[in-house]
Design an enzyme around this catalytic site. Structure first.
Site, PDB file in Angstrom:
ATOM      1  N   GLY A  46      35.725  40.257  40.208  1.00 33.01           N
ATOM      2  CA  GLY A  46      34.134  40.546  40.010  1.00 33.01           C
ATOM      3  C   GLY A  46      33.574  41.329  38.805  1.00 33.01           C
ATOM      4  N   SER A  71      37.477  36.434  38.650  1.00 31.11           N
ATOM      5  CA  SER A  71      36.333  35.661  37.732  1.00 31.11           C
ATOM      6  C   SER A  71      36.524  34.448  37.433  1.00 31.11           C
ATOM      7  CB  SER A  71      36.154  36.797  36.568  1.00 31.11           C
ATOM      8  OG  SER A  71      35.838  38.048  37.157  1.00 31.11           O
ATOM      9  N   HIS A 122      44.364  41.668  50.334  1.00 34.98           N
ATOM     10  CA  HIS A 122      43.054  41.498  49.230  1.00 34.98           C
ATOM     11  C   HIS A 122      43.483  42.931  48.800  1.00 34.98           C
ATOM     12  CE1 HIS A 122      39.565  41.304  47.127  1.00 34.98           C
ATOM     13  NE2 HIS A 122      39.660  39.841  47.008  1.00 34.98           N
ATOM     14  N   LYS A 132      33.805  37.568  51.133  1.00 32.70           N
ATOM     15  CA  LYS A 132      33.584  38.709  51.337  1.00 32.70           C
ATOM     16  C   LYS A 132      32.704  39.185  52.402  1.00 32.70           C
ATOM     17  CE  LYS A 132      35.327  39.350  46.719  1.00 32.70           C
ATOM     18  NZ  LYS A 132      35.765  40.288  45.650  1.00 32.70           N
ATOM     19  N   ASN A 179      36.490  33.331  48.890  1.00 31.11           N
ATOM     20  CA  ASN A 179      36.440  34.238  49.694  1.00 31.11           C
ATOM     21  C   ASN A 179      34.869  34.800  49.613  1.00 31.11           C
ATOM     22  OD1 ASN A 179      36.652  36.744  50.802  1.00 31.11           O
ATOM     23  ND2 ASN A 179      38.066  37.824  48.954  1.00 31.11           N
ATOM     24  N   GLU A 236      46.190  38.209  41.907  1.00 30.67           N
ATOM     25  CA  GLU A 236      44.553  38.657  41.512  1.00 30.67           C
ATOM     26  C   GLU A 236      44.542  39.934  40.952  1.00 30.67           C
ATOM     27  OE1 GLU A 236      41.413  36.563  44.139  1.00 30.67           O
ATOM     28  OE2 GLU A 236      42.159  38.616  45.349  1.00 30.67           O
ATOM     29  N   GLU A 281      40.715  44.953  47.603  1.00 31.42           N
ATOM     30  CA  GLU A 281      39.641  45.495  48.282  1.00 31.42           C
ATOM     31  C   GLU A 281      40.192  46.238  49.792  1.00 31.42           C
ATOM     32  OE1 GLU A 281      36.613  42.457  48.048  1.00 31.42           O
ATOM     33  OE2 GLU A 281      36.622  42.794  45.623  1.00 31.42           O
TER      34      GLU A 281
HETATM   35  C1  PEP Z   1      38.444  37.905  44.817  1.00 31.86           C
HETATM   36  O1  PEP Z   1      37.953  39.051  45.372  1.00 31.86           O
HETATM   37  O2  PEP Z   1      39.216  37.481  45.607  1.00 31.86           O
HETATM   38  C2  PEP Z   1      37.667  37.207  43.677  1.00 31.86           C
HETATM   39  C3  PEP Z   1      38.649  36.551  42.899  1.00 31.86           C
HETATM   40  O3  PEP Z   1      36.661  37.702  43.428  1.00 31.86           O
HETATM   41  P1  PEP Z   1      35.815  37.004  41.928  1.00 31.86           P
HETATM   42  O4  PEP Z   1      35.823  35.674  41.982  1.00 31.86           O
HETATM   43  O5  PEP Z   1      34.555  37.419  42.273  1.00 31.86           O
HETATM   44  O6  PEP Z   1      36.343  37.694  40.879  1.00 31.86           O
END
Ligand code: PEP
Length: 257
Positions: free
Chosen positions: A174, A214, A93, A12, A10, A168, A95
């Site tokens: 992040g 992460s 998601h 973003k 992703n 998630e 976000e």
């Molecule tokens: C995400 O936003 O889908 C995600 C998993 O981000 P990160 O791997 O940076 O934690």
């Protein structure tokens, strides 16, 4: 038949045309790792350029609108992203849920539009740190999935191809923190039980459940080796071919057992 691990990047709000070289490198590397299904969701502006160049990887979008078209300034429909070359869309998601006040009902409507357009859906779910601390994570996530899954999914013979769940935990996105493998296993088992309840053992048993939060090359092996983890949704570590394909490599090794 067991599905290949699914590793999805992703991107973003990262990436201009200069990033196409990374997409090309990811695509080339994916051709050497056919035991793993690799895909990226770049920003809308890069869907078509990546689609034109990719021979192996899937290309998708990070969101879509629930209507086919109309007076929705700044929005984009499922048909438009499909026309640009997207084969899947990430929906719900955290976000989007947080920054754009997306509700379960809205995510569900978007999923229905995406399925009707022939797209595959990656439905995201996850709990905040407060919800986890209160001991309510499993209940919160399973309720979120129940309320966000598109209607009509039960009628799809290829349900396992069309729907993927991405768990998630919001506090892990992040941040460099990851859930423990025990917590991941508990959550994925609860999600699997819900999918079997909704779609039956055969269909619900095959839907892949990704972990996101992460994931990096150095923790991917442990996470992807956890029961019921069918792949990973990767943010930061998907932005370079080196780190992203390090995760895909770990997925391939896990799949080989
Ligand atoms: C995400 O936003 O889908 C995600 C998993 O981000 P990160 O791997 O940076 O934690």
């Amino acid at each position: 038949m067991p599905q290949r691990p699914y590793i999805v990047g992703n991107w973003k709000m990262h990436g201009t045309r200069a990033m196409l070289s990374e997409a090309r490198a990811i695509d080339r590397a994916a051709q050497r790792h056919m035991k793993v299904e690799v895909a990226i969701a770049p920003p809308y502006t890069l869907i078509h350029p990546v689609h034109r160049e990719a021979e192996q990887i899937g290309v998708g979008a990070q969101d879509c609108h629930y209507e086919e078209g109309g007076a929705h300034t700044g929005d984009i429909s499922a048909a438009m992203i499909a026309d640009a070359g997207a084969k899947f869309v990430i929906l719900g998601h955290s976000e989007r849920r947080e920054n754009h006040a997306e509700t379960d009902a809205l995510v569900k409507a978007k999923g229905e539009a995406a399925l009707a357009t022939g797209l595959r859906v990656i439905l995201c779910c996850g709990e905040s740190g407060d919800i986890r601390s209160a001991g309510d994570a499993v209940e919160h996530v399973t309720q979120q999935i129940r309320a966000s899954l598109p209607d009509g999914a039960a009628d799809l013979e290829d349900l396992h191809e069309r729907i993927t769940i991405a768990y998630e935990p919001i506090w892990a996105i992040g941040t460099g923190d990851t859930a423990t493998t025990a917590d991941i296993a508990e959550m994925h088992a609860a999600i699997r039980a819900l999918l079997v309840e909704l779609y039956g053992a055969e269909l619900g048993g095959e839907v892949r459940i990704l972990y996101g939060g992460s994931v990096k090359p150095d923790n991917a092996g442990e996470i992807l080796g956890t029961a019921e983890v069918g792949g990973a949704l990767v943010g930061g570590a998907s932005l370079t071919a080196d780190s992203f394909m390090g995760i895909a490599l770990a997925a391939g090794e896990t799949a080989e057992g």
